[in-house]
Motif scaffolding. Sequence first.
Motif, short mmCIF file in Angstrom:
data_model
loop_
_atom_site.label_atom_id
_atom_site.label_comp_id
_atom_site.label_asym_id
_atom_site.label_seq_id
_atom_site.Cartn_x
_atom_site.Cartn_y
_atom_site.Cartn_z
N ARG A 293 0.73 -1.12 -0.04
CA ARG A 293 0.21 -0.11 0.12
C ARG A 293 0.83 1.12 0.01
O ARG A 293 0.61 2.22 -0.66
N ARG B 219 1.74 3.21 -3.12
CA ARG B 219 0.52 4.24 -3.50
C ARG B 219 0.32 3.97 -4.97
O ARG B 219 0.46 4.96 -5.92
N ASP C 200 -2.58 3.54 -6.07
CA ASP C 200 -3.73 4.66 -6.46
C ASP C 200 -3.33 6.20 -7.11
O ASP C 200 -4.09 6.58 -7.84
N GLU D 221 -6.31 -4.04 6.09
CA GLU D 221 -5.91 -2.68 5.67
C GLU D 221 -5.44 -2.62 4.10
O GLU D 221 -5.60 -2.06 3.36
N GLU D 222 -4.39 -3.70 4.15
CA GLU D 222 -3.87 -3.78 2.65
C GLU D 222 -4.90 -4.45 1.77
O GLU D 222 -5.16 -3.99 0.56
N ARG E 22 -8.21 -4.24 2.11
CA ARG E 22 -9.21 -3.26 1.71
C ARG E 22 -8.74 -2.23 0.52
O ARG E 22 -9.54 -1.84 -0.36
N TYR E 23 -7.39 -1.77 0.66
CA TYR E 23 -6.85 -0.82 -0.26
C TYR E 23 -6.84 -1.46 -1.69
O TYR E 23 -7.48 -0.70 -2.45
N LYS F 149 -10.32 -2.50 -3.46
CA LYS F 149 -10.98 -0.87 -3.73
C LYS F 149 -10.42 -0.59 -5.27
O LYS F 149 -11.30 -0.28 -6.23
#
Length: 331
Positions: free
Chosen positions: A155, A158, A160, A196-197, A199-200, A203
């Motif tokens: 994550r 980045r 995203d 958390e990873e 979910r990231y 998405k």
Amino acid sequence: MKTILFASYKFHFIKEYIDYLKTKRYNVLIDEWDGHDKHDEKKSEALLRKSDVIFCEWALHNAVWYSKKKLPHQKLYIRCHRFELDRGFMWRIKWHNVDRLIFVAPSVRYRGIELFNHMKRKTSLTYNYVDTAKYYLRKKPDSRFHIGMCGWHRRLKRMDIAIKILQNLMRHDKRYKLYFKGISPKEIGWLWNNKEENRYFTKIFKLLDEDKELSKRVIFEPQGDDVHLWLQNIGYILSCSDIEASHQAIVEGTCSGAIPCLVGGYVEKYRAKDMFPSSRCFGSIKNLCRNILILNNLESRRKIETVQSMNYVKNKYNKCKIFKVLDSLIV
């Protein structure tokens, strides 16, 4: 003949230097550990007795163990990358037995000295090296429209932000594509099981599934030893990371003739401008995209930026230069 022992669980940042030393009539020994704190103690003790110099690659339990076992006539060198600073091993090192603590990046050295100020006079900065000739291959057609990120499975890399950059560029020209090189987070059990990873990335994968125009311009290529060949298709090498140390992927990409583009936490908090040209470090996605569009519309300027970036990296990280620095320290 001087005997040099290298101890580590992972040698990929130092292997070429080890091979180089073998050609220089040094007796080179290898103590390969099974993990951060797992090793064959009897083997390590046998190798220790044969050695004049001990080089611990990564400041983990290898550094702790050898700092406790080092003999009076031996020299001990420890090289710290970044993630060791967040582990507990360095606090257990017997520092009075360490002759030199080597850091791979200014930001890591700065933090290391904060934590272990008593070692300040025994610290030095030696960058990770790169074989510049290996990566300098002819670019493929349309590579100037291809943005690359090598290593994306965490994550903190980045992904995203990289996708937002592509979306921005696509509004101006549909020829832009984004290439990801490396292992998928789905292939790493402990990582994919991290809430958390998971979910990231879930998405992001959902976004790609739903946006067909976007997804056909995002290309995934597997991890492998063919990075130099992959880079032939890349015109801009991207870093969006929250945190990095030396960021070897950017060094290698720049050597290939890809123009480095850095944005995000690494630029803002971790002194990326100490590692790469300040002109290639951006304060926002908008400014980064604007720069790419300008360079692709002005070929002469793009060529100048390519040459300047390549020269910067070659002068700073080429392996011949770094080998000489390491020689002066340990042999």
